[in-house]
Design an enzyme around this catalytic site. Structure first.
Site, mmCIF file in Angstrom:
data_model
loop_
_atom_site.group_PDB
_atom_site.id
_atom_site.type_symbol
_atom_site.label_atom_id
_atom_site.label_comp_id
_atom_site.label_asym_id
_atom_site.label_seq_id
_atom_site.Cartn_x
_atom_site.Cartn_y
_atom_site.Cartn_z
ATOM 1 N N LYS A 112 1.134 -1.193 -0.072
ATOM 2 C CA LYS A 112 0.121 0.188 0.276
ATOM 3 C C LYS A 112 1.005 1.043 0.310
ATOM 4 O O LYS A 112 0.128 2.258 -0.303
ATOM 5 C CB LYS A 112 -1.076 0.330 0.973
ATOM 6 N N ASP A 133 -6.080 -0.703 0.815
ATOM 7 C CA ASP A 133 -6.779 0.085 1.840
ATOM 8 C C ASP A 133 -7.907 -1.251 2.134
ATOM 9 O O ASP A 133 -8.757 -1.512 1.550
ATOM 10 C CB ASP A 133 -6.765 1.188 2.590
#
Length: 291
Positions: A222, A241
């Site tokens: 991420k 996420d």
């Protein structure tokens, strides 16, 4: 103090751009806090640090009214940082063809992808891993106060890698970094010594740039995708996420679970160079529309 009026085109929305989790050094100000230099009823006003400037911006009919303290600021740099020049009308006209985003966009229209300093963006998102936004903002503010250069009496610039490279771990932990302190120092040493060249990484093909970021201390999938999108301007990047993953599973996959890697590959195939914009609208849409 310098001032400027920066023209903007609809549907640009300053509040939505600054509230969608892509940056951590901007704060929306309540109406009573409007400075005298930025008058006008019903303004959306924000305060942030960009490079070595502390900037206040208000969105009003006609554009963004900005004033800033410090060195190196300019209307062009601020406009680039805030994503003002992005062709949002064309982007949203393309995204609205997607049936899910057609339902989401009335609540999220006007979000622009900002362009952030790569070093600051990288450290900020390294700090963000398994963290919440208030704590991330606290850590970054403490880092800036302790290690950054002062900007008159208005604030502090984000610390340079050379400054963090020589910091003691105890001093970094005092900035509420926890276990991330060692990652921040190790990363700062690599960048300061030019063993990690962020400018060179930015120029690599997408997958090669992502691989190079993943080789850095503390950088996961991420974090790498956020740097690609928010610092390098790689629109194909799609940070995954919890909110985005749930939105994709619920709204596109009929509730079937998918790994972050599968979601990322799916998004790049579906949205192509607009994957990053789709991600921002899905992130905000999931937070606003999910019961």
């Amino acid at each position: 103090m310098r001032t400027a009026l920066i023209p903007v085109a609809p549907p640009y929305d300053l509040a939505r751009t600054l509230s969608c989790g892509q940056c951590f050094r901007w704060t929306l100000l309540p109406p009573p806090a409007h400075p005298a230099a930025l008058p006008g009823p019903g303004l959306v006003t924000a305060r942030g640090v960009v490079g070595r400037t502390v900037t206040e911006v208000a969105q009003a009919p006609g554009g963004l009214r900005a004033c800033w303290h410090g060195q190196g600021g300019s209307p062009e740099r601020l406009a680039r940082h805030l994503g003002v020049r992005e062709p949002l009308g064309e982007i949203e006209a393309a995204l609205v063809r997607d049936p899910v985003l057609r339902r989401v966009l009335p609540c999220t229209s006007g979000i622009a992808i900002m362009r952030q300093d790569p070093w600051e963006c990288l450290v900020s998102y390294l700090i963000s891993a398994f963290n919440n936004i208030p704590k991330i903002c606290l850590s970054i503010e403490r880092l800036a106060r302790r290690f950054g250069a002062p900007i008159h009496a208005a604030g502090w610039a984000f610390p340079r890698p050379e400054r963090l490279a020589e910091a003691r771990l105890a001093a970094l932990r005092a900035c509420a970094l926890g276990y991330r302190a060692r990652y921040v120092r190790d990363l700062a040493r690599l960048v300061a010594d030019r063993d990690a060249d962020l400018e060179r990484i930015a120029g690599l093909p997408l997958d090669a740039a992502r691989a190079a970021l993943l080789d850095l201390p503390g950088v996961g999938e991420k974090v790498a995708d956020c740097v690609l999108l928010f610092a390098f301007g790689r629109g194909e990047a799609f940070p995954v996420d919890v909110w985005v993953r749930r939105a994709v599973e619920r709204w596109y996959l009929d509730g079937r679970s998918a790994t972050p890697g599968a979601v990322r590959a799916w998004a790049r195939d579906r949205f192509g160079p607009l994957a990053g914009y789709a991600q921002q609208h899905l992130f905000m849409g999931a937070r606003l529309l999910t019961p």
